[in-house]
Design a protein around this motif. Structure first.
Motif, PDB file in Angstrom:
ATOM      1  N   GLY A  81       0.814  -1.212   0.000  1.00 34.73           N
ATOM      2  CA  GLY A  81       0.000   0.000   0.000  1.00 34.73           C
ATOM      3  C   GLY A  81       0.843   1.256   0.000  1.00 34.73           C
ATOM      4  O   GLY A  81       0.557   2.220  -0.721  1.00 34.73           O
ATOM      5  N   ARG A  82       1.915   1.252   0.794  1.00 39.36           N
ATOM      6  CA  ARG A  82       2.784   2.418   0.841  1.00 39.36           C
ATOM      7  C   ARG A  82       3.530   2.602  -0.478  1.00 39.36           C
ATOM      8  O   ARG A  82       3.712   3.730  -0.970  1.00 39.36           O
ATOM      9  CB  ARG A  82       3.789   2.272   1.994  1.00 39.36           C
ATOM     10  N   ALA A  83       3.960   1.482  -1.069  1.00 39.42           N
ATOM     11  CA  ALA A  83       4.634   1.551  -2.367  1.00 39.42           C
ATOM     12  C   ALA A  83       3.711   2.158  -3.426  1.00 39.42           C
ATOM     13  O   ALA A  83       4.153   2.904  -4.309  1.00 39.42           O
ATOM     14  CB  ALA A  83       5.087   0.156  -2.799  1.00 39.42           C
ATOM     15  N   THR A  84       2.423   1.853  -3.318  1.00 38.94           N
ATOM     16  CA  THR A  84       1.440   2.420  -4.249  1.00 38.94           C
ATOM     17  C   THR A  84       1.415   3.939  -4.162  1.00 38.94           C
ATOM     18  O   THR A  84       1.379   4.639  -5.186  1.00 38.94           O
ATOM     19  CB  THR A  84       0.046   1.851  -3.944  1.00 38.94           C
ATOM     20  N   ASP A  85       1.433   4.467  -2.938  1.00 35.43           N
ATOM     21  CA  ASP A  85       1.410   5.919  -2.759  1.00 35.43           C
ATOM     22  C   ASP A  85       2.711   6.569  -3.216  1.00 35.43           C
ATOM     23  O   ASP A  85       2.719   7.701  -3.688  1.00 35.43           O
ATOM     24  CB  ASP A  85       1.157   6.263  -1.289  1.00 35.43           C
ATOM     25  N   MET A  86       3.823   5.848  -3.076  1.00 34.42           N
ATOM     26  CA  MET A  86       5.122   6.438  -3.414  1.00 34.42           C
ATOM     27  C   MET A  86       5.433   6.365  -4.907  1.00 34.42           C
ATOM     28  O   MET A  86       5.932   7.321  -5.505  1.00 34.42           O
ATOM     29  CB  MET A  86       6.238   5.720  -2.631  1.00 34.42           C
ATOM     30  N   PHE A  87       5.141   5.216  -5.509  1.00 34.21           N
ATOM     31  CA  PHE A  87       5.589   4.981  -6.881  1.00 34.21           C
ATOM     32  C   PHE A  87       4.458   4.972  -7.905  1.00 34.21           C
ATOM     33  O   PHE A  87       4.712   4.860  -9.108  1.00 34.21           O
ATOM     34  CB  PHE A  87       6.358   3.660  -6.961  1.00 34.21           C
ATOM     35  N   GLY A  88       3.218   5.078  -7.435  1.00 35.72           N
ATOM     36  CA  GLY A  88       2.088   5.133  -8.349  1.00 35.72           C
ATOM     37  C   GLY A  88       1.384   3.802  -8.481  1.00 35.72           C
ATOM     38  O   GLY A  88       2.021   2.752  -8.620  1.00 35.72           O
ATOM     39  N   ALA A  89       0.055   3.831  -8.434  1.00 33.09           N
ATOM     40  CA  ALA A  89      -0.738   2.603  -8.465  1.00 33.09           C
ATOM     41  C   ALA A  89      -0.534   1.824  -9.760  1.00 33.09           C
ATOM     42  O   ALA A  89      -0.490   0.598  -9.764  1.00 33.09           O
ATOM     43  CB  ALA A  89      -2.217   2.941  -8.280  1.00 33.09           C
ATOM     44  N   ARG A  90      -0.406   2.534 -10.871  1.00 30.90           N
ATOM     45  CA  ARG A  90      -0.263   1.867 -12.167  1.00 30.90           C
ATOM     46  C   ARG A  90       0.987   1.001 -12.201  1.00 30.90           C
ATOM     47  O   ARG A  90       0.955  -0.176 -12.578  1.00 30.90           O
ATOM     48  CB  ARG A  90      -0.210   2.917 -13.278  1.00 30.90           C
ATOM     49  N   ARG A  91       2.104   1.575 -11.789  1.00 32.74           N
ATOM     50  CA  ARG A  91       3.376   0.862 -11.827  1.00 32.74           C
ATOM     51  C   ARG A  91       3.372  -0.326 -10.860  1.00 32.74           C
ATOM     52  O   ARG A  91       3.806  -1.437 -11.216  1.00 32.74           O
ATOM     53  CB  ARG A  91       4.514   1.814 -11.469  1.00 32.74           C
ATOM     54  N   VAL A  92       2.896  -0.099  -9.644  1.00 35.91           N
ATOM     55  CA  VAL A  92       2.900  -1.168  -8.639  1.00 35.91           C
ATOM     56  C   VAL A  92       1.937  -2.289  -9.035  1.00 35.91           C
ATOM     57  O   VAL A  92       2.247  -3.476  -8.890  1.00 35.91           O
ATOM     58  CB  VAL A  92       2.526  -0.593  -7.254  1.00 35.91           C
ATOM     59  N   LEU A  93       0.776  -1.912  -9.560  1.00 37.49           N
ATOM     60  CA  LEU A  93      -0.203  -2.908  -9.988  1.00 37.49           C
ATOM     61  C   LEU A  93       0.362  -3.813 -11.079  1.00 37.49           C
ATOM     62  O   LEU A  93       0.270  -5.048 -10.995  1.00 37.49           O
ATOM     63  CB  LEU A  93      -1.465  -2.197 -10.489  1.00 37.49           C
ATOM     64  N   LEU A  94       0.931  -3.217 -12.114  1.00 39.34           N
ATOM     65  CA  LEU A  94       1.447  -4.004 -13.236  1.00 39.34           C
ATOM     66  C   LEU A  94       2.646  -4.845 -12.811  1.00 39.34           C
ATOM     67  O   LEU A  94       2.807  -5.988 -13.272  1.00 39.34           O
ATOM     68  CB  LEU A  94       1.806  -3.087 -14.397  1.00 39.34           C
ATOM     69  N   SER A  95       3.487  -4.313 -11.941  1.00 46.49           N
ATOM     70  CA  SER A  95       4.632  -5.086 -11.445  1.00 46.49           C
ATOM     71  C   SER A  95       4.163  -6.290 -10.642  1.00 46.49           C
ATOM     72  O   SER A  95       4.658  -7.411 -10.816  1.00 46.49           O
ATOM     73  CB  SER A  95       5.542  -4.203 -10.583  1.00 46.49           C
ATOM     74  N   GLY A  96       3.203  -6.060  -9.741  1.00 50.77           N
ATOM     75  CA  GLY A  96       2.673  -7.157  -8.935  1.00 50.77           C
ATOM     76  C   GLY A  96       2.010  -8.213  -9.789  1.00 50.77           C
ATOM     77  O   GLY A  96       2.159  -9.423  -9.540  1.00 50.77           O
ATOM     78  N   LEU A  97       1.271  -7.776 -10.802  1.00 48.76           N
ATOM     79  CA  LEU A  97       0.588  -8.730 -11.681  1.00 48.76           C
ATOM     80  C   LEU A  97       1.595  -9.583 -12.450  1.00 48.76           C
ATOM     81  O   LEU A  97       1.412 -10.800 -12.600  1.00 48.76           O
ATOM     82  CB  LEU A  97      -0.315  -7.970 -12.654  1.00 48.76           C
ATOM     83  N   ALA A  98       2.661  -8.960 -12.934  1.00 51.22           N
ATOM     84  CA  ALA A  98       3.690  -9.723 -13.653  1.00 51.22           C
ATOM     85  C   ALA A  98       4.335 -10.762 -12.746  1.00 51.22           C
ATOM     86  O   ALA A  98       4.553 -11.919 -13.154  1.00 51.22           O
ATOM     87  CB  ALA A  98       4.747  -8.761 -14.195  1.00 51.22           C
ATOM     88  N   ILE A  99       4.631 -10.380 -11.505  1.00 49.82           N
ATOM     89  CA  ILE A  99       5.208 -11.333 -10.546  1.00 49.82           C
ATOM     90  C   ILE A  99       4.242 -12.474 -10.288  1.00 49.82           C
ATOM     91  O   ILE A  99       4.626 -13.650 -10.253  1.00 49.82           O
ATOM     92  CB  ILE A  99       5.561 -10.608  -9.228  1.00 49.82           C
ATOM     93  N   PHE A 100       2.972 -12.149 -10.126  1.00 49.95           N
ATOM     94  CA  PHE A 100       1.958 -13.160  -9.818  1.00 49.95           C
ATOM     95  C   PHE A 100       1.822 -14.165 -10.964  1.00 49.95           C
ATOM     96  O   PHE A 100       1.689 -15.375 -10.739  1.00 49.95           O
ATOM     97  CB  PHE A 100       0.613 -12.473  -9.555  1.00 49.95           C
ATOM     98  N   ILE A 101       1.863 -13.692 -12.205  1.00 49.31           N
ATOM     99  CA  ILE A 101       1.740 -14.581 -13.371  1.00 49.31           C
ATOM    100  C   ILE A 101       2.912 -15.555 -13.431  1.00 49.31           C
ATOM    101  O   ILE A 101       2.735 -16.766 -13.591  1.00 49.31           O
ATOM    102  CB  ILE A 101       1.657 -13.754 -14.667  1.00 49.31           C
ATOM    103  N   VAL A 102       4.131 -15.021 -13.308  1.00 48.19           N
ATOM    104  CA  VAL A 102       5.319 -15.876 -13.366  1.00 48.19           C
ATOM    105  C   VAL A 102       5.308 -16.879 -12.217  1.00 48.19           C
ATOM    106  O   VAL A 102       5.634 -18.065 -12.392  1.00 48.19           O
ATOM    107  CB  VAL A 102       6.599 -15.018 -13.330  1.00 48.19           C
ATOM    108  N   ALA A 103       4.924 -16.418 -11.019  1.00 45.69           N
ATOM    109  CA  ALA A 103       4.884 -17.300  -9.855  1.00 45.69           C
ATOM    110  C   ALA A 103       3.838 -18.397 -10.020  1.00 45.69           C
ATOM    111  O   ALA A 103       4.046 -19.543  -9.602  1.00 45.69           O
ATOM    112  CB  ALA A 103       4.598 -16.479  -8.602  1.00 45.69           C
ATOM    113  N   SER A 104       2.707 -18.073 -10.621  1.00 38.20           N
ATOM    114  CA  SER A 104       1.666 -19.078 -10.864  1.00 38.20           C
ATOM    115  C   SER A 104       2.162 -20.145 -11.835  1.00 38.20           C
ATOM    116  O   SER A 104       1.922 -21.344 -11.638  1.00 38.20           O
ATOM    117  CB  SER A 104       0.406 -18.409 -11.420  1.00 38.20           C
ATOM    118  N   LEU A 105       2.865 -19.709 -12.875  1.00 44.75           N
ATOM    119  CA  LEU A 105       3.424 -20.663 -13.835  1.00 44.75           C
ATOM    120  C   LEU A 105       4.439 -21.576 -13.152  1.00 44.75           C
ATOM    121  O   LEU A 105       4.432 -22.799 -13.356  1.00 44.75           O
ATOM    122  CB  LEU A 105       4.077 -19.907 -14.989  1.00 44.75           C
TER     123      LEU A 105
END
Length: 477
Positions: A81-105
């Motif tokens: 949540g804090r990273a979202t406020d510091m670096f922007g929701a768009r960037r944090v969201l897309l980064s988290g989603l990319a990590i989640f996809i690779v981790a799921s695979l």
């Protein structure tokens, strides 16, 4: 101590708000992303026996396939949540989603316990970044009645995802196999990853000066939340007085104390204490803790009841939970419409009274039909309470605090689920550790009803009075 981040993001935003149609497309994409995160808490439950056989997992390792994800997800949520406020929701969201996809695979391809647990931990990291960032986007993109509708959809996903995870887990495990409970995230995630940048404008600019990152605060709160969830998870198998329960809970209390001290002196605190102690946030996290505890605890105990006492299959249990999932959706939809018309105290207390009534009916049930009917009524109240929780906690939030508050709300979502399972499983101890009995289930759901009534009284006192104003949560401009 504080570390320095070299290229921070400004709180000054370039506001090119997406048109109405794009806003709803955005909500749809974010809902799919959030659904994947919630689903992964329960979808693995049904697949776990097959996973254990295929990978020859030791009995002591199997629970960690479930627990690792919850621990990391819940533990890192405030940092996300804090990273979202510091670096922007768009960037944090897309980064988290990319990590989640690779981790799921990686989890789906796992050939041994080490790879699977590492994949689950990485899924938790991605989820902890995605969830508060996604909720922050929803909060700052919608306002007024549209915001209420959007939060209603969000709350319905949070509630119904747990039930649908059991259903989907059963269907995938009995069909293409357990690996698909992870693989299914990959195509869905890639679609969201490809489409989301088209509907989330790049609003955040870089600053020329660095921002301090509260490393000590981040470490202490992450370890504290992880220890709390670990201790609560242990209650079901070992009881409240076991060393494996008491030590983690004591460590959690100590580390939360350290976190408070660190935040008091930090130059750039991870979470300013005024945010956590504000009345709207206190009310929101209380409602989230109770509502999630009631819902997740009911799924957990209800599945034991149906499978062990009445011989339901995993897939049959999931299908039996469909009315409960529908009840959550109905409650969330009704709550989203009522939140701008009813006094917040009335809505919160009334929702919890409905949840108490349903839990009481489940306690008095003489069989599966009565149990499911009671829990479906309870789910209606819980669905409305979830909307009220999010609305209360995010009421009047400034855009540059939306991520932090979203992280707080989502942290208590995870803590609430773990706490609800811990309490109900300890009350109905025989049903979780040995032979389940109707009396154990009756006692547990009686406790749920009493807890919901007590929470309703507390909500009538601490939830801010008045109707949520149309502009309580502003647009991102």
């Amino acid at each position: 101590m504080a570390a320095t981040s070299p290229s921070p993001i400004s709180n000054d935003r370039e506001h090119t708000e997406p048109p109405d149609a794009r806003r709803w497309w955005l909500l749809g994409l974010l809902s799919v992303a959030q659904f994947m995160l919630v689903l992964d808490v329960t979808v693995v439950n049904v697949a776990l026996p097959d996973i254990g056989v295929d990978l020859a997992l030791h009995r002591g390792v199997m629970p960690w396939v479930l627990t690792t994800y919850t621990l990391v997800f819940g533990g890192l949520m405030l940092l996300g949540g804090r990273a979202t406020d510091m670096f922007g929701a768009r960037r944090v969201l897309l980064s988290g989603l990319a990590i989640f996809i690779v981790a799921s695979l990686a989890s789906g391809l796992a050939a041994d316990a080490g790879i699977l647990l590492a994949g689950r931990a990485a899924q938790g990291i991605g989820a902890a970044l995605m969830s508060p960032a996604a909720l922050s986007v929803v909060t700052t993109t919608f306002a007024g009645k549209d915001r209420a509708r959007a939060l209603g959809i969000w709350a319905a996903i949070a509630g119904a995802g747990s039930a649908l995870g059991v259903i989907l887990g059963g269907l995938l495990t009995s069909g293409p196999g357990w690996r698909w409970v992870f693989f299914i995230n990959v195509p869905a995630g890639l679609i969201v990853l490809a489409l989301t940048p088209m509907v989330i404008p790049a609003r955040w600019r870089h600053r020329s000066r660095p921002v301090q990152v509260d490393a000590a605060g981040a470490l202490s709160v992450t370890l504290a939340t992880g220890a709390a969830i670990y201790g609560l998870v242990n209650v079901g198998g070992h009881g409240w007085l076991a060393v494996s329960t008491l030590v983690p809970l004591a460590v959690a209390v100590l580390l939360y104390g350290v976190f408070v001290l660190v935040e008091r002196v930090a130059v750039a605190p991870l979470m300013p204490l005024r945010v956590l102690t504000g009345r709207p946030v206190v009310a929101g996290v209380m409602l989230m803790l109770v509502a999630t505890g009631l819902l997740v605890g009911a799924f957990y105990l209800g599945s034991f009841y149906l499978q062990r006492l009445h011989g339901y299959s995993a897939a049959g249990t999931g299908l039996a939970f469909l009315p409960i999932a529908l009840g959550t959706i109905i409650g969330a939809h009704g709550g989203s419409r009522a939140v701008t018309k009813l006094d917040g105290r009335v809505l919160a207390a009334g929702s919890l009274v409905v949840a108490a009534l349903g839990s009481g009916l489940a306690a008095a049930a003489g069989g599966p039909v009565g149990l499911v009917a009671g829990l479906s009524v309870s789910a209606i109240g819980v669905g409305a309470a979830l909307v009220t929780a999010v609305t209360a906690a995010l009421s009047g939030v400034a855009p540059d605090e939306a991520g932090t508050r979203s992280g707080i709300v989502n942290t208590f979502h995870e803590l609430g689920g773990a706490f609800g399972v811990a309490v109900l499983s300890s009350v109905a101890v025989a049903g979780v550790t040995g032979d389940i009995s109707t009396s154990g289930v009756t006692h547990a759901f009686t406790v749920s009803a009493v807890a919901a009534v007590a929470a309703a009284v507390l909500a009538a006192i601490i939830v801010p009075a008045g109707v949520a104003p149309a502009g309580a949560i502003p647009h991102a401009h």
